[in-house]
Design an enzyme around this catalytic site. Structure first.
Site, PDB file in Angstrom:
ATOM      1  N   ARG A   1       8.106  16.118  41.608  1.00  0.00           N
ATOM      2  CA  ARG A   1       7.294  16.388  40.416  1.00  0.00           C
ATOM      3  C   ARG A   1       6.579  15.117  39.952  1.00  0.00           C
ATOM      4  O   ARG A   1       5.378  14.955  40.115  1.00  0.00           O
ATOM      5  CB  ARG A   1       8.192  16.947  39.305  1.00  0.00           C
ATOM      6  N   ASP A   2       7.305  14.179  39.404  1.00  0.00           N
ATOM      7  CA  ASP A   2       6.695  12.967  38.855  1.00  0.00           C
ATOM      8  C   ASP A   2       6.034  12.142  39.952  1.00  0.00           C
ATOM      9  O   ASP A   2       5.017  11.481  39.726  1.00  0.00           O
ATOM     10  CB  ASP A   2       7.771  12.137  38.139  1.00  0.00           C
TER      11      ASP A   2
ATOM     12  N   HIS B 118      14.513   5.681  32.917  1.00  0.00           N
ATOM     13  CA  HIS B 118      13.400   6.081  33.790  1.00  0.00           C
ATOM     14  C   HIS B 118      12.420   4.900  33.812  1.00  0.00           C
ATOM     15  O   HIS B 118      11.716   4.659  32.835  1.00  0.00           O
ATOM     16  CB  HIS B 118      12.741   7.340  33.214  1.00  0.00           C
TER      17      HIS B 118
ATOM     18  N   CYS C  40       1.373   7.194  36.266  1.00  0.00           N
ATOM     19  CA  CYS C  40       1.172   7.916  35.006  1.00  0.00           C
ATOM     20  C   CYS C  40      -0.322   8.144  34.848  1.00  0.00           C
ATOM     21  O   CYS C  40      -1.083   7.182  34.809  1.00  0.00           O
ATOM     22  CB  CYS C  40       1.709   7.130  33.820  1.00  0.00           C
TER      23      CYS C  40
ATOM     24  N   HIS D 199       9.385   2.481  35.630  1.00  0.00           N
ATOM     25  CA  HIS D 199       8.293   2.288  36.576  1.00  0.00           C
ATOM     26  C   HIS D 199       8.243   0.803  36.945  1.00  0.00           C
ATOM     27  O   HIS D 199       8.690  -0.046  36.176  1.00  0.00           O
ATOM     28  CB  HIS D 199       6.971   2.747  35.968  1.00  0.00           C
TER      29      HIS D 199
ATOM     30  N   ASN E 171       7.041   5.157  40.102  1.00  0.00           N
ATOM     31  CA  ASN E 171       8.434   5.069  39.673  1.00  0.00           C
ATOM     32  C   ASN E 171       9.152   4.092  40.597  1.00  0.00           C
ATOM     33  O   ASN E 171       8.724   3.855  41.720  1.00  0.00           O
ATOM     34  CB  ASN E 171       9.105   6.438  39.811  1.00  0.00           C
TER      35      ASN E 171
END
Length: 302
Positions: free
Chosen positions: A15-16, A207, A240, A209, A249
């Site tokens: 997903r991300d 979370h 993002c 990055h 990430n």
């Protein structure tokens, strides 16, 4: 504080990691990615997103992905749900967990969704209520917790405020997210220490990055405050869409390599993850950003 002996890794690449890819990634590849990650031992895989395809075209096949994956018993398959329509899609798709998201930065909230933090979180109340009624886990993500592309520094109190709002809604897990990767270990300690004063550390995840190369150091700092859940993405996929220059990430392979060196158990097969990262990078026609993954792959090829 002693480091935890076990860490839960939430793998977010399907997903991300993929949501910002300009070329559409075939559904078959997404399904295989989710299946391979679950088989490698990840207890939680962020599999899809039920957002408007107008905003995130890459995630338009979320329902099909969820319908076609091979469900492994004990694996939590999470999906992003911005509203009730998204929740209805997630419910129909048999999601084990939904993810809601609010920013700790007023500027970010206004720029992205044209409303205040308080208004954005309030919009999630019916979604969380519906999820709880359906027996679905809820994760609340706090974006821009360590810095914002528009306002710069984000006060620690703002992060705590969003965490309190999530607590009031009875979410199961709270993500503290460095959306644009500007955090440093000192700031991570300050933020995590403040949040753990009101939330059980066992319910908080980090979370990070790696925009400024700080993600591993930030994870270590978070571990030292008692955090034992982290989000990672194979081959460092992701970014993002709202933060210019924000790279992916933190790479799963790099985190697993560090945790193994710290004698921290994850239950994840490191070699399988290296294979997955190399396979996915090959499909995307570029080298992944995982240093550990690329080093192991090069060693194998020698």
């Amino acid at each position: 504080m002693a480091l935890p002996s076990r860490v839960k890794i939430v793998e977010v690449s399907p997903r991300d990691g993929l949501q910002n890819e300009k070329e559409f990634v075939p559904t078959d590849i997404k399904v295989e990615l989710v299946n391979r990650l679950a088989a490698a031992g990840f207890p939680n895989v962020e599999a899809a997103s039920f957002v408007s395809p107008k905003w995130v075209p890459q995630m338009a096949d979320g329902a099909e992905v969820m319908a076609r994956i091979e469900r492994r018993p004990g694996t939590i398959y999470s999906v992003l749900t911005p509203n009730m329509k998204g929740f209805e899609g997630a419910l129909a798709a048999g999601a084990d967990e939904i993810v809601i998201f609010g920013a700790a930065s007023e500027a970010f909230s206004q720029k992205n969704i044209n409303c205040s933090i308080a208004e954005s979180i309030a919009r999630f109340e019916p979604v969380v209520e519906a999820a709880r009624a359906a027996g679905i886990r809820v994760r609340g993500s706090i974006s821009c917790a360590l810095g914002c592309p528009y306002q710069g520094e984000v006060p620690v109190e703002s992060v705590v405020d969003v965490a309190q709002r999530y607590l009031a809604m009875q979410v199961d897990e709270i993500d503290v997210a460095d959306t644009i990767g500007v955090g440093t270990p000192k700031r991570v300690r300050e933020v995590m220490t403040a949040v753990t004063r009101i939330v059980d550390p066992a319910r908080i995840s980090g979370h990070f990055h790696d925009t400024y190369g700080q993600a591993l150091a930030n994870i270590l700092a978070a571990l030292e405050t008692g955090i034992s859940i982290f989000h990672t993405s194979v081959a460092g996929l992701g970014g993002c869409p709202y933060a210019k220059g924000a790279t992916g990430n933190v790479a799963t392979e790099d985190v697993l390599y560090m945790l193994r060196g710290l004698d921290i158990d994850t239950g994840v097969d490191f070699d399988a993850v290296v294979d997955i990262g190399q396979w996915m990078s090959a499909h995307l026609n570029r080298k992944g950003s995982s240093r550990a993954g690329n080093a192991i792959a090069a060693k194998r090829a020698a």
